[in-house]
Write a protein that holds these residues in place. Structure first.
Motif, PDB file in Angstrom:
ATOM      1  N   PHE A 132       1.133  -3.915 -19.380  1.00 40.43           N
ATOM      2  CA  PHE A 132       1.622  -4.850 -18.370  1.00 40.43           C
ATOM      3  C   PHE A 132       1.531  -4.300 -16.954  1.00 40.43           C
ATOM      4  CE2 PHE A 132       3.432  -6.184 -22.369  1.00 40.43           C
ATOM      5  CZ  PHE A 132       3.095  -7.523 -22.367  1.00 40.43           C
ATOM      6  N   ARG A 133       0.912  -3.118 -16.817  1.00 42.28           N
ATOM      7  CA  ARG A 133       0.658  -2.601 -15.474  1.00 42.28           C
ATOM      8  C   ARG A 133      -0.702  -3.117 -15.014  1.00 42.28           C
ATOM      9  NH1 ARG A 133       2.912  -1.117 -11.900  1.00 42.28           N
ATOM     10  NH2 ARG A 133       2.089   0.950 -11.417  1.00 42.28           N
TER      11      ARG A 133
ATOM     12  N   VAL B   5       3.158  -9.388 -14.877  1.00 41.65           N
ATOM     13  CA  VAL B   5       2.810  -7.969 -14.939  1.00 41.65           C
ATOM     14  C   VAL B   5       3.957  -7.169 -14.338  1.00 41.65           C
ATOM     15  CG1 VAL B   5       0.300  -8.114 -14.951  1.00 41.65           C
ATOM     16  CG2 VAL B   5       1.522  -8.232 -12.787  1.00 41.65           C
ATOM     17  N   LEU B   6       4.010  -5.887 -14.702  1.00 43.38           N
ATOM     18  CA  LEU B   6       5.061  -5.008 -14.206  1.00 43.38           C
ATOM     19  C   LEU B   6       4.510  -4.258 -12.999  1.00 43.38           C
ATOM     20  CD1 LEU B   6       7.945  -3.927 -14.867  1.00 43.38           C
ATOM     21  CD2 LEU B   6       6.832  -2.098 -16.136  1.00 43.38           C
ATOM     22  N   MET B   7       5.080  -4.520 -11.830  1.00 46.35           N
ATOM     23  CA  MET B   7       4.507  -3.911 -10.623  1.00 46.35           C
ATOM     24  C   MET B   7       5.555  -3.260  -9.741  1.00 46.35           C
ATOM     25  SD  MET B   7       1.559  -6.589  -9.422  1.00 46.35           S
ATOM     26  CE  MET B   7       0.381  -5.453  -8.735  1.00 46.35           C
ATOM     27  N   LYS B   8       5.106  -2.214  -9.095  1.00 44.33           N
ATOM     28  CA  LYS B   8       5.878  -1.589  -8.045  1.00 44.33           C
ATOM     29  C   LYS B   8       5.793  -2.486  -6.810  1.00 44.33           C
ATOM     30  CE  LYS B   8       6.414   3.270  -7.611  1.00 44.33           C
ATOM     31  NZ  LYS B   8       5.938   4.576  -7.261  1.00 44.33           N
ATOM     32  N   GLU B  11       2.693  -2.051  -4.674  1.00 48.36           N
ATOM     33  CA  GLU B  11       1.452  -2.535  -5.300  1.00 48.36           C
ATOM     34  C   GLU B  11       1.408  -4.051  -5.298  1.00 48.36           C
ATOM     35  OE1 GLU B  11       0.954   0.365  -9.122  1.00 48.36           O
ATOM     36  OE2 GLU B  11       2.274  -1.337  -9.289  1.00 48.36           O
ATOM     37  N   THR B  31       5.184   8.176   3.203  1.00 48.14           N
ATOM     38  CA  THR B  31       6.193   7.826   2.217  1.00 48.14           C
ATOM     39  C   THR B  31       7.261   6.977   2.904  1.00 48.14           C
ATOM     40  OG1 THR B  31       5.792   9.931   1.147  1.00 48.14           O
ATOM     41  CG2 THR B  31       7.836   8.811   0.562  1.00 48.14           C
ATOM     42  N   PRO B  32       7.823   5.918   2.303  1.00 47.84           N
ATOM     43  CA  PRO B  32       7.597   5.442   0.931  1.00 47.84           C
ATOM     44  C   PRO B  32       6.717   4.201   0.807  1.00 47.84           C
ATOM     45  CG  PRO B  32       9.710   4.672   1.760  1.00 47.84           C
ATOM     46  CD  PRO B  32       8.995   5.324   2.917  1.00 47.84           C
ATOM     47  N   GLU B  35       1.801   3.751  -1.693  1.00 48.71           N
ATOM     48  CA  GLU B  35       1.145   3.009  -2.786  1.00 48.71           C
ATOM     49  C   GLU B  35       0.378   1.791  -2.279  1.00 48.71           C
ATOM     50  OE1 GLU B  35       4.335   3.804  -2.820  1.00 48.71           O
ATOM     51  OE2 GLU B  35       4.550   5.251  -4.440  1.00 48.71           O
ATOM     52  N   ALA B  38      -2.828   3.307  -1.430  1.00 46.47           N
ATOM     53  CA  ALA B  38      -3.476   3.799  -2.656  1.00 46.47           C
ATOM     54  C   ALA B  38      -4.062   2.632  -3.448  1.00 46.47           C
ATOM     55  CB  ALA B  38      -2.465   4.569  -3.505  1.00 46.47           C
ATOM     56  N   TYR B  39      -3.300   1.550  -3.539  1.00 49.10           N
ATOM     57  CA  TYR B  39      -3.761   0.376  -4.289  1.00 49.10           C
ATOM     58  C   TYR B  39      -4.984  -0.240  -3.611  1.00 49.10           C
ATOM     59  CZ  TYR B  39      -3.229  -3.761  -7.283  1.00 49.10           C
ATOM     60  OH  TYR B  39      -3.415  -4.746  -8.217  1.00 49.10           O
ATOM     61  N   SER B  41      -7.090   1.266  -1.723  1.00 49.65           N
ATOM     62  CA  SER B  41      -8.250   2.160  -1.816  1.00 49.65           C
ATOM     63  C   SER B  41      -8.942   2.022  -3.161  1.00 49.65           C
ATOM     64  CB  SER B  41      -7.837   3.614  -1.566  1.00 49.65           C
ATOM     65  OG  SER B  41      -7.143   4.129  -2.682  1.00 49.65           O
ATOM     66  N   LYS B  42      -8.168   1.685  -4.206  1.00 49.09           N
ATOM     67  CA  LYS B  42      -8.768   1.488  -5.536  1.00 49.09           C
ATOM     68  C   LYS B  42      -9.424   0.118  -5.633  1.00 49.09           C
ATOM     69  CE  LYS B  42      -6.551   4.881  -8.276  1.00 49.09           C
ATOM     70  NZ  LYS B  42      -7.263   5.828  -9.114  1.00 49.09           N
ATOM     71  N   LYS B  43      -8.776  -0.882  -5.036  1.00 48.81           N
ATOM     72  CA  LYS B  43      -9.178  -2.262  -5.281  1.00 48.81           C
ATOM     73  C   LYS B  43     -10.235  -2.782  -4.301  1.00 48.81           C
ATOM     74  CE  LYS B  43      -7.981  -5.566  -8.231  1.00 48.81           C
ATOM     75  NZ  LYS B  43      -6.771  -6.365  -8.355  1.00 48.81           N
ATOM     76  N   GLN B 175       9.411   0.860  -3.871  1.00 47.80           N
ATOM     77  CA  GLN B 175       9.282   1.747  -5.029  1.00 47.80           C
ATOM     78  C   GLN B 175       9.746   1.120  -6.336  1.00 47.80           C
ATOM     79  OE1 GLN B 175       7.872   4.773  -4.950  1.00 47.80           O
ATOM     80  NE2 GLN B 175       7.415   4.503  -2.787  1.00 47.80           N
ATOM     81  N   MET B 177      10.158  -1.157  -9.597  1.00 46.67           N
ATOM     82  CA  MET B 177       9.244  -1.891 -10.474  1.00 46.67           C
ATOM     83  C   MET B 177       9.957  -3.058 -11.114  1.00 46.67           C
ATOM     84  SD  MET B 177       6.986   0.502 -12.744  1.00 46.67           S
ATOM     85  CE  MET B 177       5.524   1.188 -12.155  1.00 46.67           C
TER      86      MET B 177
END
Lengths: 230, 355
Positions: A132-133, B5-8, B11, B31-32, B35, B38-39, B41-43, B175, B177
């Motif tokens: 689910f992530r 979905v489980l999200m921070k 994200e 911080t904080p 993410e 980071a998200y 940069s991946k997507k 932070q 989730m």
């Protein structure tokens, strides 16, 4: 339910937010029932909130030693690991749980301990997955994360932990829907599914459907429910 | 309905931005909120978008200004000290009437402060984001689902009014989730005849600029901008009410403080205290009308915040100082506990009355 047949060192790693920290704490508490000398090390140098250190009281009460950066959960954002982490490698009488930081970046910090761990060869390196992530929704992207972690720390996984959950809203159906996903990861990697971690209230029901259910309690408390300061 | 979905929070916000059509992200890690970067940069590389880690926060906000000039949806994110660095750019965005989304996942201050959650950039966001007369639309999420929903809304309002929307979150919202639904519906598009997209020899040049050397013209620009602000204040204020029907005490709280207050109100209700909450979702425009209406019913207000009473000023103004406003606060990265808020409710119950 799961029968723990632990190696001397058990490492939990995975995509960040997969639930490693909470499983590691529960696993250490489980180990303590079988062994006198148990410790847990928080190797997370990435995540500033929701750390093993948040479970310090529970661990202390159980007599489990916590090895953690003295700066964790403080206002100092310093990615430093304490020297006593080496005690895990030097003391063969100790049963240790290592909570590795999330993703390849978190796993990088494990690298310096890997040669000793490989040499002793008495460890389980567990890959924690949660369907689910969003970045590990399918098998392909989950395997990508797995490869990135292995390359970063120089250590291979030898089993999988299915921790698929939606937090407080998790239903039995959610968990059951993750079995196919976990099986496919297992099939693609040749690694066994060591356990399915399930929040305690649902554990009995899931245990009737699948093997190796590991009932867990949630020790990471949401701050808006805190009655008093930590 | 699509599966949750489980999200921070961080994200979820990043994913919502992508779903809202944002393909350009410029940022610098802190911080904080890291993410978010980071998200992205991946997507972004996977969907043909641009992720660029700038050399500084100042560079990032000016890259935002550049993309915004072309009418594309663009964002940057940071945390308190980094947002201070962006102040100059925020003023330029306002002066150029450009739409953009800026995210502040607040941490304790002032100065370098700490890395634990805070709401102490309230004044900065609602009053003094930079030099000159201007406002930003300020949205304050109080759960991970709202990190998604308000990001979507923030882009929409930015385009609609040609101005900056700010998501004013705190470290906990970034932070935490929680399960979220990412079903957002249609992205509404707006005509942007002002965008610098090339004339194709078919129209005069568009110029995006905040420099007006003739005072008459600069004055006119300011007046026009404040006409729009007036309309926003009249139509876009958002808030949520909890147990206000029979309330004699009104808690005012947003973000993480509202989550704590919700639990404290439940406890106080069990003890027979008639207490409710107005939760501002937009901090600018502040939901003045709702508070004014409440001031005619309740005997006291409590501002619950992770700052030194900054929101008390807006409450006092909204209710024209008609009733006492108590402060229940923690700062420096600390979060009020349920007991802190409960005790304040009890205190308000004792001293409340006409002032």
């Amino acid at each position: 339910m799961l029968n723990l047949t632990p190696k001397r060192v058990t490492l939990f790693s995975g995509h960040y937010g997969s639930g490693k920290t909470n499983i590691a704490v529960n696993y250490a508490l489980g180990l303590k029932k079988q062994f006198d000398n148990v410790c847990i090390a928080d190797l997370d140098i990435v995540n500033p909130y929701f750390r093993t250190k948040d479970s310090e009281k529970v661990l202390n009460r159980a007599g489990i030693k916590l090895i953690s950066s003295e700066y964790a959960s403080s206002n100092v954002d310093l990615p430093a690991l304490p020297a006593e982490t080496y005690a895990i490698l030097d003391n063969p009488a100790l049963h240790a749980v290592i909570d590795v930081g999330g993703d390849d970046r978190g796993a990088l910090a494990l690298g310096r301990y890997v040669p000793s761990l490989l040499k002793e060869n008495d460890y389980d390196m567990l890959f924690v997955v949660n369907r689910f992530r969003p970045l590990t929704r399918d098998v392909k992207s989950t395997l990508e994360v797995m490869n990135e972690i292995e390359s970063a720390c120089g250590m291979k996984f030898n089993a999988i932990v299915n921790n698929s959950n939606l937090g407080e809203e998790t239903t039995v159906e959610n968990i059951v829907s993750s079995f196919k996903y976990a099986d496919e990861i297992s099939g693609a990697t040749g690694l066994p599914i060591k356990m399915t971690a399930v929040n305690e209230p649902l554990a009995a029901e899931i245990a009737q459907i699948t093997e190796n259910v590991f009932p867990i309690k949630l020790y990471v408390m949401q701050s808006w429910k805190l009655q008093e300061d930590r | 309905m699509a599966e949750k979905v489980l999200m921070k929070g961080n994200e979820a916000l990043a994913e919502a931005a992508i779903m809202a059509g944002c393909r350009h992200y410029f940022g610098y890690p802190i911080t904080p909120q890291t993410e978010v970067a980071a998200y992205m940069s991946k997507k972004m590389p996977k969907i043909g978008g641009t992720f660029l880690q700038a050399e500084s926060e100042i560079a990032a906000i000016n890259m935002v200004l550049g993309v915004a000039s072309t009418g594309k949806r663009v964002m940057t994110s940071s945390s308190s000290p980094g947002i201070s660095l962006k102040s100059e750019g925020l003023s330029y965005l306002a002066g150029c009437d450009l739409p953009a989304l800026v995210v502040n996942v607040q941490r304790g201050g002032p100065g370098l402060g700490g890395i634990q959650p805070s709401q102490s950039d309230y004044f900065h966001a609602t009053r003094g984001a930079g030099h000159g007369d201007f406002h930003m639309i300020v949205l304050a999420p109080s759960n991970v689902q709202e990190m998604v929903d308000l990001t979507f809304k923030g882009f929409d309002l930015a385009d609609k009014y040609r101005m900056t929307s700010m998501i004013l979150a705190d470290g906990t919202m970034g932070q935490t989730m929680e399960p979220v639904s990412l079903e957002m519906g249609e992205v509404k598009t707006y005509d942007k005849p002002w965008a610098t997209t090339g004339t194709k020899m078919e129209r005069p040049h568009n110029i995006v600029n905040s420099l007006f050397l003739k005072p008459e013209i600069l004055e006119e620009e300011n007046f026009k901008r404040y006409e729009r602000y007036k309309k926003i204040e009249e139509t876009e204020a958002l808030y949520d009410e909890y147990m206000m029907d029979d309330a004699e005490i009104c808690v005012v709280a947003f973000g993480i403080a509202a989550r704590v207050s919700h639990n404290a109100i439940d406890e106080a209700r069990k003890a027979g205290i008639k207490v409710g909450m107005i939760r501002p979702i937009t901090l600018w425009p502040f939901p003045k009308a709702a508070l004014k209406a409440a001031s005619e019913k309740v005997k006291a207000f409590i501002s619950v915040e992770l700052s030194m009473g900054q929101m008390v000023e807006d409450i006092d103004l909204a209710i024209r100082c008609a009733k006492p406003v108590l402060l229940c606060n923690r700062v420096g990265g600390m979060i009020p506990t349920v007991k802190n808020v409960y005790d304040s409710i009890m205190q308000a119950n004792e001293i409340g009355g006409d002032r």
